[in-house]
Design an enzyme around this catalytic site. Structure first.
Site, PDB file in Angstrom:
ATOM      1  N   ASP A 107     -32.069  57.868  12.617  1.00 21.81           N
ATOM      2  CA  ASP A 107     -32.978  58.503  13.484  1.00 21.81           C
ATOM      3  C   ASP A 107     -32.707  57.373  14.570  1.00 21.81           C
ATOM      4  O   ASP A 107     -31.778  57.021  15.160  1.00 21.81           O
ATOM      5  CB  ASP A 107     -34.582  58.301  13.159  1.00 21.81           C
ATOM      6  CG  ASP A 107     -35.490  58.915  14.042  1.00 21.81           C
ATOM      7  OD1 ASP A 107     -35.589  60.090  14.060  1.00 21.81           O
ATOM      8  OD2 ASP A 107     -36.252  57.959  14.597  1.00 21.81           O
ATOM      9  N   HIS A 305     -34.770  66.257   8.568  1.00 21.27           N
ATOM     10  CA  HIS A 305     -34.489  65.122   9.233  1.00 21.27           C
ATOM     11  C   HIS A 305     -34.521  63.880   8.619  1.00 21.27           C
ATOM     12  O   HIS A 305     -33.697  62.825   8.907  1.00 21.27           O
ATOM     13  CB  HIS A 305     -35.536  64.718  10.482  1.00 21.27           C
ATOM     14  CG  HIS A 305     -35.436  63.939  11.400  1.00 21.27           C
ATOM     15  ND1 HIS A 305     -34.466  63.698  12.387  1.00 21.27           N
ATOM     16  CD2 HIS A 305     -36.150  62.490  11.389  1.00 21.27           C
ATOM     17  CE1 HIS A 305     -34.502  62.562  12.893  1.00 21.27           C
ATOM     18  NE2 HIS A 305     -35.595  61.852  12.557  1.00 21.27           N
TER      19      HIS A 305
END
Length: 327
Positions: A107, A305
Site C-alpha cells: 500500500d 487489497h
C-alpha cells in the site's frame, strides 16, 4: 516453506531516526529485509511474514512508519513528506549496523519503498511492491487529479483524507468499527457488490463508512482487530492521514525524478480484485521501462487489497523465491 517452529520470538526495538525514534520488530538473522506497512496498519500487518522470512535465512524487520504506533509523531504535517520517510528508512538500516537492505512495502509502504530505492540505490539494493504498482512521478499536481474524480455527486477518498480534521471526525469516535469496515471493504471475501457503491468514494456530505460492509474478513480475528484498534485509539489518526496531505509536496520534492525508472531487482505482487491493481494496470504494463530490473510480476486471482494478510502462504512463497534469487 521453511520451518518456523524453532525461531526465537520477535524483538521490539526503538532506534533513532530523523523522526526522533522508529519502532521496529525484528526476527531472524542474515541479509536485512525492511518491511513497510500501509494505511491504516502498522508493523503488525507483517506478522505472518516475519517468521517466514526469518526461517528462510533473513533478518526481517518490520517498522512502524513515522506517525504510526510507537514511532515518533511530529506535529508538523510537512514532516510526513515522502523524502522524510525515506530518510527514516536509511536511518533504520544504519542503526541496525547494516550498509544496505532489501526493502518491501505494501500500500503506501510500496510507494515509500519504491521512492527509497529510487533516491538511495546505494542503500536499497532491491525493492518489492505489494498491491500498489510503481508509477513514476509525472503528470499534473495530484490534488488536481483527485479533485476531478467522482463527478459532482461523489468524492474520491484521497481528496477526503487530504482535508485536515475531516476524516478524523469520522474515524476517531469509533476507531475499531471504522477499521473493521475499511478492512472488510477491500478484502476479497467481504468486498461489497457493485450495487452498494464503490467504497473508495463517498457521497458529498456523507461518510466513507456509509459504504463499508458489516462483519470481519476471514483473515482478521477479533483479537487481531483489537491490536490495530488499540494503536490508533492511543495515537489518533492524524499521523497516518498526514501521508495523504503531503502528496502535492511530494510531487514538488521529487521533480528531479520525473519519469525515472528503478533499476534494482524488483518484484510486484497484486490482488486480482484490488482496485490498486486494476486501476493502475497501465503502470503494470509499463514495467519493462519503469522497472527494468523486474524479476517477477504476479497478480493473485481472487485476492483483495490486504494481500500479505489475505494470502500469506502464497505471498511468503513468492517473497522467499524472489529473495533467494538476489543472493
Amino acid at each position: 516453506m521453511p520451518d518456523v517452529s524453532d525461531l526465537p520470538e520477535p524483538i521490539h526495538r526503538l532506534v533513532p531516526s530523523p523522526a526522533g525514534r522508529t519502532h521496529l520488530v525484528e526476527q531472524g538473522s542474515g541479509p536485512l529485509v525492511l518491511l513497510l506497512h500501509g494505511f491504516p496498519e502498522s508493523w503488525y500487518s507483517w506478522r505472518r511474514q516475519l517468521p517466514a522470512l526469518a526461517a528462510a535465512g533473513y533478518r526481517a524487520v518490520a517498522i512502524d512508519v513515522r506517525g504510526y504506533g510507537r514511532s515518533s509523531r511530529p506535529d508538523d504535517i510537512a514532516a510526513y513528506r515522502m523524502l522524510e520517510l525515506v530518510e527514516d528508512n536509511v536511518a533504520v538500516v544504519r542503526a541496525l549496523g547494516e550498509e544496505s537492505a532489501i526493502v518491501i512495502g505494501h500500500d503506501w509502504g510500496a510507494n515509500i519503498a519504491a521512492t527509497s530505492a529510487l533516491v538511495h540505490p546505494d542503500v536499497f539494493r532491491a525493492v518489492g511492491l505489494l498491491s500498489v504498482p510503481y508509477a513514476p512521478r509525472g503528470g499534473p499536481r495530484p490534488s488536481e487529479v483527485f479533485a476531478g474524480m467522482g463527478g459532482g455527486a461523489e468524492e474520491f477518498y484521497v481528496s477526503y483524507f487530504q482535508e485536515q480534521g475531516r476524516a478524523e471526525a469520522e474515524i476517531e469516535p469509533d476507531v475499531r468499527g471504522w477499521l473493521a469496515g475499511i478492512y472488510a471493504a477491500l478484502s476479497a471475501d467481504t468486498m461489497p457488490g457493485a450495487d452498494a457503491g464503490d467504497p473508495h468514494f463517498l457521497v458529498r456530505g456523507g461518510r466513507l463508512r456509509d459504504r463499508f460492509p458489516a462483519g470481519l474478513p476471514g483473515w482478521l480475528s477479533e483479537s487481531e482487530l483489537d491490536v490495530y484498534a488499540g494503536e490508533f485509539e492511543r495515537t489518533g489518526m492524524g499521523g497516518a492521514l498526514a501521508r495523504y496531505r503531503n502528496m502535492d509536496r511530494d510531487w514538488e520534492d521529487l521533480a528531479a525524478y520525473d519519469g525515472a525508472a528503478i533499476g534494482q531487482p524488483s518484484l510486484f505482487v497484486g490482488g486480482g480484485r484490488d482496485a490498486s491493481t486494476t486501476w493502475l494496470a497501465e503502470a503494470i504494463g509499463a514495467y519493462p521501462e519503469t522497472l527494468p530490473g523486474l524479476v517477477g510480476s504476479h497478480v493473485l486471482d481472487g485476492a483483495g487489497h490486504w494481500l500479505q494478510q489475505e494470502r500469506p502462504v502464497e505471498v511468503n512463497g513468492l517473497l522467499v523465491e524472489w529473495l533467494r534469487q538476489l543472493r
